[in-house]
Design an enzyme around this catalytic site. Sequence first.
Site, PDB file in Angstrom:
ATOM      1  N   GLY A  55       0.608  -1.225   0.080  1.00 60.05           N
ATOM      2  CA  GLY A  55      -0.033  -0.050  -0.095  1.00 60.05           C
ATOM      3  C   GLY A  55       0.847   1.523  -0.039  1.00 60.05           C
ATOM      4  N   GLU A  87      -5.821  -4.292  -4.470  1.00 61.76           N
ATOM      5  CA  GLU A  87      -4.759  -5.456  -4.648  1.00 61.76           C
ATOM      6  C   GLU A  87      -5.366  -6.644  -3.796  1.00 61.76           C
ATOM      7  OE1 GLU A  87      -0.770  -2.728  -5.128  1.00 61.76           O
ATOM      8  OE2 GLU A  87      -1.429  -3.195  -2.974  1.00 61.76           O
TER       9      GLU A  87
END
Length: 235
Positions: free
Chosen positions: A102, A110
């Site tokens: 992140g 994701e």
Amino acid sequence: MTTPAPGLDQAQLERLAARALEHVRDGALVGLGSGRAASAFVRALGARVAQGLRVRGVPTSEATARLAREVGVPLVGLEEGILDITMDGADEVDPHLDLIKGYGGALVRERIVATASRRRVTLVGGEKLVPVLGTRGRLPVEVIPFAWPLVVRELAALGCRPTLRMAGGVPFVTDNGNRIADCAVRPIEAKAAFGRDLRAIPGVVDTGLFLGITDLVLVAEGRGIREMRRGATSA
Ligand code: A5P
């Protein structure tokens, strides 16, 4: 050109992408990660598509979708069914193959794409390997803007020091219209419990703690690629 990740030069990125390609069969439905390592893979995949490989990709960010279109990888959505494999980067990898992700701000999609996949492969340079998650001192958390003041207080109560991620002088906005709290953390010993506590805060959409998700990590080190498989690692 793909910008080399810190610690990874262009040749290493290309070797990593080439090794990742060995796991992609003709006809595969492939999750396309975000960040520099994943972008190197998308470019390599595009080159193979130009040579006749038939694949379809599911992107984890708008940036990856743009890149995939540029290099000719056909895109589809999650309605196509279970993905065969997802290739993505990471910001930290611990000896259990748990991850922090992140730093690029794409963590929500994701995780969704990874969870929709049969196999998950992580592409990193050796500088991302850490003994304990949190070693680099940062854990991204995606937050619904309305909830920001509450979430900041709750994060602080859990021992995180959150900072609003900025981009170009204004708050960074994720592809989902949310904000990112970059939490200053110490090495995280009780990672599963900590992840659950963070995700239980109303307004937290997700965190960068990706536990038990990746099956294989490809690590670019020097001129080689090392493979770390779940269940075959030390500690
Ligand atoms: C994006 O949100 C991240 O999870 C990336 O996967 C991560 O930041 C790795 O990116 P690099 O390959 O650019 O280091």
